[in-house]
Design an enzyme around this catalytic site. Structure first.
Site, PDB file in Angstrom:
ATOM      1  N   GLU A   1       0.997  -1.205   0.069  1.00  0.00           N
ATOM      2  CA  GLU A   1       0.017  -0.078   0.143  1.00  0.00           C
ATOM      3  C   GLU A   1       0.803   1.102  -0.110  1.00  0.00           C
ATOM      4  O   GLU A   1       1.953   0.898   0.493  1.00  0.00           O
ATOM      5  CB  GLU A   1      -1.070   0.001   1.113  1.00  0.00           C
ATOM      6  CG  GLU A   1      -1.687  -1.167   1.323  1.00  0.00           C
ATOM      7  CD  GLU A   1      -2.522  -1.379   2.828  1.00  0.00           C
ATOM      8  OE1 GLU A   1      -2.627  -0.007   3.315  1.00  0.00           O
ATOM      9  OE2 GLU A   1      -3.242  -2.374   2.776  1.00  0.00           O
TER      10      GLU A   1
ATOM     11  N   LYS B   1       2.104   4.742   1.571  1.00  0.00           N
ATOM     12  CA  LYS B   1       1.946   4.907   2.876  1.00  0.00           C
ATOM     13  C   LYS B   1       1.752   6.489   2.686  1.00  0.00           C
ATOM     14  O   LYS B   1       2.777   7.550   2.307  1.00  0.00           O
ATOM     15  CB  LYS B   1       3.628   5.015   3.524  1.00  0.00           C
ATOM     16  CG  LYS B   1       3.475   5.581   4.948  1.00  0.00           C
ATOM     17  CD  LYS B   1       4.895   5.062   5.626  1.00  0.00           C
ATOM     18  CE  LYS B   1       5.103   5.456   7.203  1.00  0.00           C
ATOM     19  NZ  LYS B   1       4.667   6.709   7.542  1.00  0.00           N
TER      20      LYS B   1
ATOM     21  N   ASP C   1       1.035  10.346   3.819  1.00  0.00           N
ATOM     22  CA  ASP C   1       1.798  11.556   4.554  1.00  0.00           C
ATOM     23  C   ASP C   1       0.431  12.257   5.011  1.00  0.00           C
ATOM     24  O   ASP C   1       0.436  13.380   4.999  1.00  0.00           O
ATOM     25  CB  ASP C   1       2.652  12.185   3.757  1.00  0.00           C
ATOM     26  CG  ASP C   1       3.610  13.131   4.482  1.00  0.00           C
ATOM     27  OD1 ASP C   1       3.592  12.750   5.971  1.00  0.00           O
ATOM     28  OD2 ASP C   1       4.322  13.976   4.330  1.00  0.00           O
TER      29      ASP C   1
ATOM     30  N   TYR D   1      -7.767   2.317   6.229  1.00  0.00           N
ATOM     31  CA  TYR D   1      -6.917   1.075   5.696  1.00  0.00           C
ATOM     32  C   TYR D   1      -6.967  -0.422   6.748  1.00  0.00           C
ATOM     33  O   TYR D   1      -6.303  -1.261   6.699  1.00  0.00           O
ATOM     34  CB  TYR D   1      -5.457   1.259   5.531  1.00  0.00           C
ATOM     35  CG  TYR D   1      -4.957   2.257   6.249  1.00  0.00           C
ATOM     36  CD1 TYR D   1      -4.363   1.799   7.636  1.00  0.00           C
ATOM     37  CD2 TYR D   1      -4.476   3.477   5.956  1.00  0.00           C
ATOM     38  CE1 TYR D   1      -3.797   2.833   8.572  1.00  0.00           C
ATOM     39  CE2 TYR D   1      -3.692   4.462   6.744  1.00  0.00           C
ATOM     40  CZ  TYR D   1      -3.556   3.852   8.167  1.00  0.00           C
ATOM     41  OH  TYR D   1      -2.574   4.722   8.992  1.00  0.00           O
TER      42      TYR D   1
ATOM     43  N   LYS E   1      10.701   3.399   3.784  1.00  0.00           N
ATOM     44  CA  LYS E   1      10.649   4.984   3.577  1.00  0.00           C
ATOM     45  C   LYS E   1      11.320   5.333   2.551  1.00  0.00           C
ATOM     46  O   LYS E   1      12.523   4.958   2.203  1.00  0.00           O
ATOM     47  CB  LYS E   1      11.063   5.678   4.769  1.00  0.00           C
ATOM     48  CG  LYS E   1      10.116   5.638   6.085  1.00  0.00           C
ATOM     49  CD  LYS E   1       9.061   6.569   6.041  1.00  0.00           C
ATOM     50  CE  LYS E   1       8.758   7.032   7.508  1.00  0.00           C
ATOM     51  NZ  LYS E   1       9.639   7.864   8.317  1.00  0.00           N
TER      52      LYS E   1
ATOM     53  N   CYS F   1      12.458  48.997   3.752  1.00  0.00           N
ATOM     54  CA  CYS F   1      11.647  48.373   2.623  1.00  0.00           C
ATOM     55  C   CYS F   1      12.663  48.555   1.264  1.00  0.00           C
ATOM     56  O   CYS F   1      13.100  49.852   0.793  1.00  0.00           O
ATOM     57  CB  CYS F   1      10.225  49.088   2.433  1.00  0.00           C
ATOM     58  SG  CYS F   1       9.532  48.639   0.960  1.00  0.00           S
TER      59      CYS F   1
ATOM     60  N   CYS G   1      10.456  51.229  -0.956  1.00  0.00           N
ATOM     61  CA  CYS G   1      10.003  52.675  -0.687  1.00  0.00           C
ATOM     62  C   CYS G   1      10.866  53.165   0.371  1.00  0.00           C
ATOM     63  O   CYS G   1      10.904  54.568   0.693  1.00  0.00           O
ATOM     64  CB  CYS G   1       8.487  52.770  -0.342  1.00  0.00           C
ATOM     65  SG  CYS G   1       8.289  52.158   1.317  1.00  0.00           S
TER      66      CYS G   1
ATOM     67  N   CYS H   1       5.989  46.199   5.507  1.00  0.00           N
ATOM     68  CA  CYS H   1       6.179  47.290   5.233  1.00  0.00           C
ATOM     69  C   CYS H   1       4.977  48.009   5.453  1.00  0.00           C
ATOM     70  O   CYS H   1       4.014  47.614   4.707  1.00  0.00           O
ATOM     71  CB  CYS H   1       6.889  47.728   3.762  1.00  0.00           C
ATOM     72  SG  CYS H   1       6.608  49.352   3.072  1.00  0.00           S
TER      73      CYS H   1
ATOM     74  N   CYS I   1       3.670  52.587  -0.480  1.00  0.00           N
ATOM     75  CA  CYS I   1       4.850  51.999  -1.069  1.00  0.00           C
ATOM     76  C   CYS I   1       4.364  51.476  -2.485  1.00  0.00           C
ATOM     77  O   CYS I   1       3.479  50.720  -2.732  1.00  0.00           O
ATOM     78  CB  CYS I   1       5.010  50.746  -0.044  1.00  0.00           C
ATOM     79  SG  CYS I   1       6.151  49.603  -0.787  1.00  0.00           S
TER      80      CYS I   1
HETATM   81  S1  IVH Z   1      -0.902   0.294   8.808  1.00  0.00           S
HETATM   82  C1  IVH Z   1      -1.370  -1.603  12.716  1.00  0.00           C
HETATM   83  N1  IVH Z   1      -0.981   1.569   6.286  1.00  0.00           N
HETATM   84  O1  IVH Z   1       2.198   5.643   8.942  1.00  0.00           O
HETATM   85  C2  IVH Z   1      -1.408  -0.785  11.481  1.00  0.00           C
HETATM   86  N2  IVH Z   1      -0.201   2.856   8.195  1.00  0.00           N
HETATM   87  O2  IVH Z   1       4.614   5.596  10.170  1.00  0.00           O
HETATM   88  C3  IVH Z   1      -0.417   0.497  11.481  1.00  0.00           C
HETATM   89  N3  IVH Z   1       0.473   5.166   7.433  1.00  0.00           N
HETATM   90  O3  IVH Z   1       0.950   5.366  12.160  1.00  0.00           O
HETATM   91  C4  IVH Z   1      -0.674   1.296  10.432  1.00  0.00           C
HETATM   92  N4  IVH Z   1      -0.227   5.031   5.213  1.00  0.00           N
HETATM   93  O4  IVH Z   1      -0.452   6.798  10.567  1.00  0.00           O
HETATM   94  C5  IVH Z   1      -0.758   1.736   7.787  1.00  0.00           C
HETATM   95  N5  IVH Z   1      -1.295   2.465   4.011  1.00  0.00           N
HETATM   96  C6  IVH Z   1      -1.025   2.580   5.380  1.00  0.00           C
HETATM   97  C7  IVH Z   1      -0.467   3.715   6.074  1.00  0.00           C
HETATM   98  C8  IVH Z   1       0.080   3.962   7.207  1.00  0.00           C
HETATM   99  C9  IVH Z   1       0.122   5.874   6.211  1.00  0.00           C
HETATM  100  C10 IVH Z   1       0.717   5.877   8.561  1.00  0.00           C
HETATM  101  C11 IVH Z   1      -0.179   5.383  10.065  1.00  0.00           C
HETATM  102  C12 IVH Z   1       1.084   4.804  10.752  1.00  0.00           C
HETATM  103  C13 IVH Z   1       2.333   5.655  10.118  1.00  0.00           C
HETATM  104  C14 IVH Z   1       3.608   5.064  10.656  1.00  0.00           C
END
Ligand code: IVH
Length: 678
Positions: free
Chosen positions: A121, A123, A125, A230, A318, A412, A415, A430, A435
């Site tokens: 999946e 991740k 932000d 999720y 990451k 500034c 001016c 300013c 200005c």
């Molecule tokens: S699973 C037990 N799936 O990343 C389940 N987390 O750095 C734990 N996050 O705390 C989370 N996308 O806030 C999961 N597809 C995804 C995610 C995800 C973002 C976040 C989540 C977690 C953090 C950890």
């Protein structure tokens, strides 16, 4: 010498001291990031420091203390919010930073007998949220906090359109996921914050968190947040037996899920998924900072269980920070329409995450001082929240020997008047109303599409008009002649005539355009429309008190005070007289009610039933509002009803709606939607 070698040379006492120092730093950074949504270091620096601590603690297990950031999540909650105890702990995720480490993690699971089937999946932000439903109805929403105790943000979460208030089945369930701010909203919000003299958010995650952790749900409603769910706390009521089926089932229950996921069975496919989305990352409309790999089978997930902080069945890969190095050649100060003076670093062009970058905002003087960026410095660049080029830090080893601390200007650049900090603002301003830089910016705003909409009056022409002293305020535009315009660079007869027509046409604009065009602080296009609609004429607005203005729905004191302060100045009053004299319309010409929004409204064409006692307004007001937004309000619930809005003590209509599976909103959701649609 590698890090591990360096560690192995330490005595236990040295390792302990070193670990304590790292923990202090990490705790401070975590508080800045999680509690105040305002980080002072890059995520990658936090991650690297955290890794160092893990390595030290692995080499010297005796130095581990229970409150080490590796062992426990600190208290990230704000005192203003009611606390929620999570019945099922909200876990975080273990991190890896290379595919080698990831491969080791996967291999360990396989050696333990886990069937190699993984769900990959994105991740997201954002920040983790938990939503609790009883009988299919949303009863509570919270932040993660320390995993055991979070903050109750139910009211705020109810303003987010992607969060269902009612599920398609009347089940009890607690669903977890991510709340995020789309990149485009993040960019707009930061631009607005900058114009208002506020500190920009560091990334969409912090912007989302700052928007959700608001005491006033109306603020959250305006911030355009979204969600991807999720995970669930307990699967017993669901059919899904795998993570991928779970996502599909969450979607059928009414949740928004991220459908970019894939079930894979070996490391090659995981690698391919990672590469694909690492490449596409910049094209997504929301920020991602890695890939999450989860054991797909839910029963296996359960049997693997968790460590104190993280599941054993999932890991986050990451993405490496996308960075580039370049040299700062100059620092340019630009003056905005509101007088905010913003520093921008001018750099040798470099390619960063697919685009050429030669400028990076330094936001405000404090930021520049704190980062100690100087002309001639070699700096590391990254893209904040995947989008905006930003300087991470200067590279100390490459700083020229004769480098000088950069001196913040106190006058500034346009001016020459003295620059000031208003109230507690981080921004430098300013405040000279005459200005030239502010005036040209102000004129560009006046002419812009949502304001007076004067086609063909761009920044270059405005600059020339000022330089030739043909215009010195917005009223001056209306006395320009053909002979004036023909003197402009690259201006032929046709362009002169077109511009004259556009200027002339703008005289008959409805009042809200003029009001917005004046550029009064905090008065955006929507607020201007509501004020113009309410008072009808410029004279009435100028005569109104702050209390009268604040009474308009969603207006609030900040806008009201700003309007009154603006019109109190002699300059503003003189400008209005001048605009009136040159024939600019001073009256509201639009529809008198909120009918204008009907076709844009999410209520347009819907059959709505109101039931129960509404607290914030009368039934008649709510009906009128709904009708103005294109809804048909009826008194009884039938199969044809699209939505029931239920106040307190709702009775048989509520029960009937439930039986028929009709969407039911409580008053707070209705109010929030009204506010967001105005
Ligand atoms: S699973 C037990 N799936 O990343 C389940 N987390 O750095 C734990 N996050 O705390 C989370 N996308 O806030 C999961 N597809 C995804 C995610 C995800 C973002 C976040 C989540 C977690 C953090 C950890």
């Amino acid at each position: 010498m590698s890090v591990n070698e360096a560690i192995s040379r330490l005595t236990e006492e040295q390792a302990n001291q070193e670990a304590q120092q790292l923990r202090t730093k990490l705790k401070q950074w975590a508080t800045e990031y999680y509690t105040y949504d305002n980080p002072s270091v890059e995520d990658s620096e936090y991650d690297a420091t955290y890794q160092q601590l893990v390595e030290l603690e692995t080499a010297f297990p005796t130095i581990i203390v229970p409150d080490s950031p590796t062992q426990a999540v600190g208290d990230n909650t704000l005192p203003e919010f009611t606390k929620v105890r999570h019945e099922f702990q909200m876990l975080s995720l273990g991190d890896v930073f290379s595919t080698t480490e990831l491969s080791e993690f996967i291999q360990r699971l396989i050696t333990q007998g886990v069937k190699p089937e993984f769900n990959c999946e994105l991740k997201i932000d954002g920040l983790a949220i938990s939503l609790r439903y009883e009988n299919g109805l949303l009863v509570q929403g919270s932040t993660r906090g320390n995993g055991q105790i979070g903050e109750d943000i139910t009211k705020n979460l109810k303003t987010i359109p992607s969060i269902p208030q009612k599920l398609t089945k009347p089940i009890d369930i607690e669903v977890r996921g991510e709340c995020y701010m789309p990149k485009s909203s993040f960019v707009k919000l930061n631009e607005q914050r900058q114009a208002d003299g506020l500190e920009p958010f560091a990334n969409p995650r912090n912007a989302a968190a700052g928007s959700l952790r608001q005491l006033d749900a109306k603020v959250t409603a305006k911030r355009k947040l979204s969600t991807f769910m999720y995970n669930v706390a307990d699967y017993s009521d669901l059919q899904a037996t795998t993570q991928s089926e779970l996502l599909a089932e969450l979607a059928t229950l009414g949740f928004q899920i991220n459908d970019t996921y894939a079930v894979v069975d070996d490391m090659d496919d995981i690698d391919a998924f990672i590469s694909k989305y690492q490449e596409q990352r910049d094209d997504l409309s929301y920020g991602i900072d890695g890939i999450v790999i989860k054991v797909n089978d839910l029963a296996t997930q359960m049997s693997l269980g968790n460590t104190v902080k993280v599941p054993r069945w999932a890991i986050a890969y990451k993405f490496p920070p996308e960075e580039a190095e370049t040299i700062v050649r100059d620092i340019e100060w630009t003056i905005g329409r509101t007088g905010v003076v913003t520093p921008t670093a001018i750099m040798d062009p470099v390619t960063l995450a697919g685009t050429t970058v030669a400028r990076a905002s330094l936001h405000n003087p404090d930021y520049l001082i704190q980062k100690d960026i100087r002309i001639g410095d070699t700096v590391k660049l990254h893209k904040a929240g995947d989008i905006i080029p930003e300087i991470s830090a200067y590279i100390a080893s490459k700083r020229p020997a004769d480098s000088q601390v950069y001196v913040i200007p106190d006058i500034c650049p346009s001016c020459g008047s003295e620059l000031v900090h208003l109230d507690e603002e981080v921004a430098l301003r300013c405040i000279n109303p005459k200005c030239p830089a502010q005036l040209t910016e102000g004129l560009a705003h006046f002419a812009s599409r949502d304001a007076m909409n004067i086609d063909g009056l761009g920044p270059k022409i405005i600059q020339q008009l000022f330089d030739k002293q043909l215009v010195n305020d917005v009223a001056g535009l209306y006395t320009l002649s053909f002979d004036n315009l023909i003197t402009l660079n690259k201006f032929g007869e046709k362009s002169a005539n077109n511009l004259l027509t556009a200027i002339n046409n703008s005289r008959s604009n409805s009042l809200e355009r003029l009001l917005y065009g004046l550029g009064i602080r905090h008065v955006g296009a929507k607020a201007a429309r509501l004020i113009a609609q309410h008072f009808g004429s410029m004279a009435a607005i100028m005569a109104a008190s702050a209390d009268e203005i604040a009474l308009i729905d969603t207006m609030g004191e900040v806008i009201a005070d700003s309007v009154v302060t603006y019109f109190k100045t002699i300059e503003a009053q003189a400008l209005i007289v001048a605009l009136d004299e040159v024939g600019v319309n001073m009256n509201y010409l639009g529809p008198t009610s909120a009918k204008l929004a009907a076709t844009d409204s999410s209520f347009n064409g819907k059959r709505v039933v109101l039931t129960g006692k509404l607290q914030a307004f009368s039934r008649a007001t709510a009906t009128e509002w709904l009708e103005n937004h294109g809804a048909q309000v009826s008194s009884s619930v039938s199969k044809k009803t699209d939505l029931v809005i239920a106040g307190a003590d709702a009775g048989s209509k509520y029960t009937k709606a439930q039986e028929l599976g009709i969407e039911i909103w409580d008053e707070s959701r209705f109010e929030a939607t009204m506010n967001s649609e105005e």
